[in-house]
Design an enzyme around this catalytic site. Structure first.
Site, short mmCIF file in Angstrom:
data_model
loop_
_atom_site.label_atom_id
_atom_site.label_comp_id
_atom_site.label_asym_id
_atom_site.label_seq_id
_atom_site.Cartn_x
_atom_site.Cartn_y
_atom_site.Cartn_z
CD GLU A 20 66.65 60.72 39.44
OE1 GLU A 20 67.45 61.35 40.15
OE2 GLU A 20 66.65 60.76 38.20
N PRO A 24 55.26 57.83 35.70
CG PRO A 24 55.11 55.54 35.53
CD PRO A 24 55.16 56.64 36.55
CD1 TRP A 52 58.52 70.11 39.43
CD2 TRP A 52 57.49 69.05 41.11
NE1 TRP A 52 57.46 70.89 39.83
CE2 TRP A 52 56.80 70.26 40.87
CE3 TRP A 52 57.03 68.22 42.14
CZ2 TRP A 52 55.69 70.65 41.60
CZ3 TRP A 52 55.92 68.61 42.86
CH2 TRP A 52 55.26 69.82 42.59
CG HIS A 80 63.69 65.28 42.14
ND1 HIS A 80 64.49 65.04 41.04
CD2 HIS A 80 64.06 64.37 43.06
CE1 HIS A 80 65.31 64.02 41.30
NE2 HIS A 80 65.04 63.59 42.52
NE ARG A 110 68.12 76.51 35.59
CZ ARG A 110 68.85 76.51 34.47
NH1 ARG A 110 69.77 77.43 34.30
NH2 ARG A 110 68.67 75.59 33.55
N GLY A 111 65.69 73.70 37.64
CA GLY A 111 64.81 73.23 36.59
C GLY A 111 65.13 73.90 35.27
CG ASP A 112 63.37 72.28 31.95
OD1 ASP A 112 64.45 71.70 32.07
OD2 ASP A 112 62.28 71.70 31.79
CE1 TYR A 153 73.17 69.52 36.35
CE2 TYR A 153 73.64 71.20 38.01
CZ TYR A 153 72.73 70.47 37.27
OH TYR A 153 71.39 70.69 37.44
CE LYS A 174 73.44 74.39 43.22
NZ LYS A 174 72.99 73.49 42.11
#
Length: 602
Positions: A20, A24, A52, A80, A110-112, A153, A174
């Site tokens: 992964e 930058p 991402w 991602h 989902r992201g933030d 998780y 999911k």
């Protein structure tokens, strides 16, 4: 090729692995990462994944990097993609651009959470969870060909108060939506992972599960990442780390051995592949694979590939929170000469062997967001309540003072508590802050302290470390002009500054191309290591991030509210400024310049 098809065809007698990377923030860092990935392709990963950024902040760089790895290096790439800030049409655009680049694999996250929860800026209601993104991709004929992965998780979701049964149900949703494979968040408790893995299988989930492995780079970065990801840390691991925590090389060696032991234990438990969270670093991953007998004659291969490489990064400034010590991710790779890459000491494999953290050198492939999957201090559900409801400049000053006095553990600009190093200059930071110069980064002067020192030490034993004093703060424009005038008239060449605002105005007395080494170390058997560099490119990159934090913070409050008006006004009016004093032998030199007569600034 679809990732799940490659897994099916892979020789089951041999562990597969993926790498992964994150894009930058700077062009130079991006170019150097591409070269690094070119070397790491020789390790034969089954696939490469590209993250991402938070809210799509690195969208173009993510797509460009993924396209390069897919098309130029011929490595199947997993891009991602998050739900955050994906308004109607933006998901389609991202998927089309991925398709144009030959990418067939997506990691749907989902992201933030949307900024501000109750008052968040509206995004497409179809994309509120990872399952929504999976379902949309699979149900849209134009995109249904994508192989889609999702996150899991094993130690629990870092920002969701849900028990394991609830998390397993989310995961099942999911997969039922069409997910083809699962990549887990990093962990260090293998026994717990294998127990969790059994429960996942018992839930009827049969798709491949690839555990996330992050070799420990430094003690500081380990603490930061495990806190960020809510990672369970076995007591035995902390017992092993504590005696060596001040010797970076020993910590790194331990991290390699731990990763090897974890992978072997998981193989015995039936795991067939792992996902390396590289942090854009290559040395530890290479050593892990060598130890597992998977890398072949990689050192020979790498030496063939690095005949012509750019100069290595050193280190740049850290925030004066725990990042002083914690984010001081302690890079002590030797500083190469112009012919870097022609000898083992100057090898491109390890010229930034230790992670740079948020303020890494702009040339480093590891310069940028090292947080996994785009999280930040502003994603914490409890953070805004810690900072109150600022409606005046005095309220903001009070918040920064509470942080300095350890009454709150974070600010939007410092994700961890104040470090012991900052306490060495606490009275000066407090005085500046009371004046309304809100300090967000700092470092005391240090003249030849043993590298084993608990507060400012870094690197291997038997060395000595040095630091020039610097301080960074937000101020009004008239204060920037006062400081610049005093530096010009009274600095006598001892002081450099950088200053910039959100609009792009920039001031400095550093010559074009100048680079201020403000931390360095001398160790047995090594060249002098310069690990903290303050220069224009990385300062401006951090400046952009810093002012975006003011914008992001403001969205926690309703449009037109006093809080939002204040924070947006600060963003538009204030400047970020850094002062560096080069007399490291005088620990009071910078503070005498700022505070003492005949012309004190504060």
């Amino acid at each position: 090729m679809k990732f799940v098809d490659k897994i099916v065809k892979y020789d089951k007698r041999r562990l597969f692995y993926t790498f992964e990377f994150f894009p930058p923030k700077t062009d130079q860092g991006f170019e150097n990462l591409v070269a690094r990935i070119g070397r790491m392709v020789g390790l034969n990963p089954l696939a490469i994944s590209v993250t991402w950024g938070a809210g799509g902040s690195t969208k173009e760089r993510s797509l460009d990097l993924a396209g390069l790895t897919q098309l130029e290096y011929g490595v199947d790439t997993i891009l991602h993609l998050t739900c955050t800030n994906m308004v109607q049409g933006s998901v389609d655009t991202a998927l089309r651009e991925a398709k144009e680049r030959g990418i067939e694999n997506i990691l749907a996250l989902r992201g933030d959470p949307p900024r501000g929860k109750e008052h968040w800026e509206p995004t497409d209601p179809r994309f509120q969870h990872g399952a929504d993104l999976v379902r949309y991709i699979k149900a849209t004929p134009e995109f249904a060909h994508f192989c889609v992965g999702v996150a899991a998780y094993p130690d629990g979701h870092p920002d969701r108060d849900t028990d394991e049964d609830g998390e397993l149900q989310f995961l099942k949703e999911k997969v039922d939506a069409g997910a083809d494979f699962i990549v887990t968040q990093l962990f260090y408790d293998v026994d717990n992972f294998l127990r969790w893995y059994g429960r996942v299988r018992a839930k009827g989930i049969t798709v491949p599960i690839i555990p996330g492995i992050m070799p420990i780079q430094t003690y500081a970065s380990f603490l930061r990442m495990t806190k960020l990801c809510a990672t369970r840390v076995p007591p035995s691991l902390m017992h092993d780390l504590m005696p060596i925590r001040h010797d970076d090389q020993k910590v790194k060696d331990y991290g390699v051995k731990l990763a090897v032991d974890m992978i072997r234990q998981m193989q015995r438990g039936g795991i067939e592949g792992v996902h390396f969270c590289t942090l854009n670093l290559e040395r530890s991953v290479t050593r892990v694979l060598e130890s597992l007998g998977l890398a072949g004659n990689i050192p020979t291969l790498v030496n063939r590939l690095i005949a012509d490489i750019p100069a290595p990064p050193e280190r740049t400034i850290t925030p004066h929170s725990a990042a002083d010590q914690a984010t001081k991710e302690l890079i002590y790779a030797p500083k190469p000469e112009p012919d870097a890459g022609k000898g083992e000491i100057n090898s491109a494999v390890d010229w930034d062997d230790f992670p740079n953290g948020r303020f890494g050198d702009f040339k480093s492939p590891a310069y940028g967001d090292t947080d996994r999957w785009g999280s930040s201090v502003l994603q914490s559900n409890v953070a805004p309540s810690q900072w109150g409801n600022p409606r005046t400049l005095e309220d903001l000053t009070a918040m920064f003072l509470r942080y300095l006095h350890s009454k709150i553990p974070t600010t939007p600009f410092s994700p961890t508590p104040l470090s012991p190093e900052s306490l060495l200059i606490f009275p000066h930071l407090e005085r500046l802050t009371r004046r309304g110069w809100w300090t967000v980064g700092s470092q005391p002067a240090v003249n030849g302290v043993p590298s084993t020192d608990d507060v400012v030490g870094w690197g291997p034993k038997g060395g000595y470390v040095y630091q020039k004093c610097f301080v960074e703060f937000f101020v009004e424009h008239e204060d920037v002009e006062r400081v610049a005038k005093k530096v010009r008239e009274e600095g006598n060449g001892w002081i450099n500054y950088f200053a910039a605002n959100a609009k792009g105005d920039f001031l400095t007395n550093v010559p074009e191309g100048g680079r201020n080494a403000v931390t360095w170390g001398v160790f047995p058997g090594q060249e002098i290591a310069q690990t903290t560099i303050i220069e224009k490119e990385s300062f401006l990159s951090w400046k952009d991030e810093a002012f975006s934090i003011w914008s992001e913070w403001s969205t926690y409050y309703p449009p037109g509210s006093q809080e939002r008006t204040l924070l947006e006004g600060v963003r538009d009016r204030r400047w970020l400024m850094t002062l560096v004093h080069h007399d490291y032998m005088d620990s009071s030199a910078l503070w005498n310049f700022v505070f003492k007569d005949p012309n004190p600034l504060v």
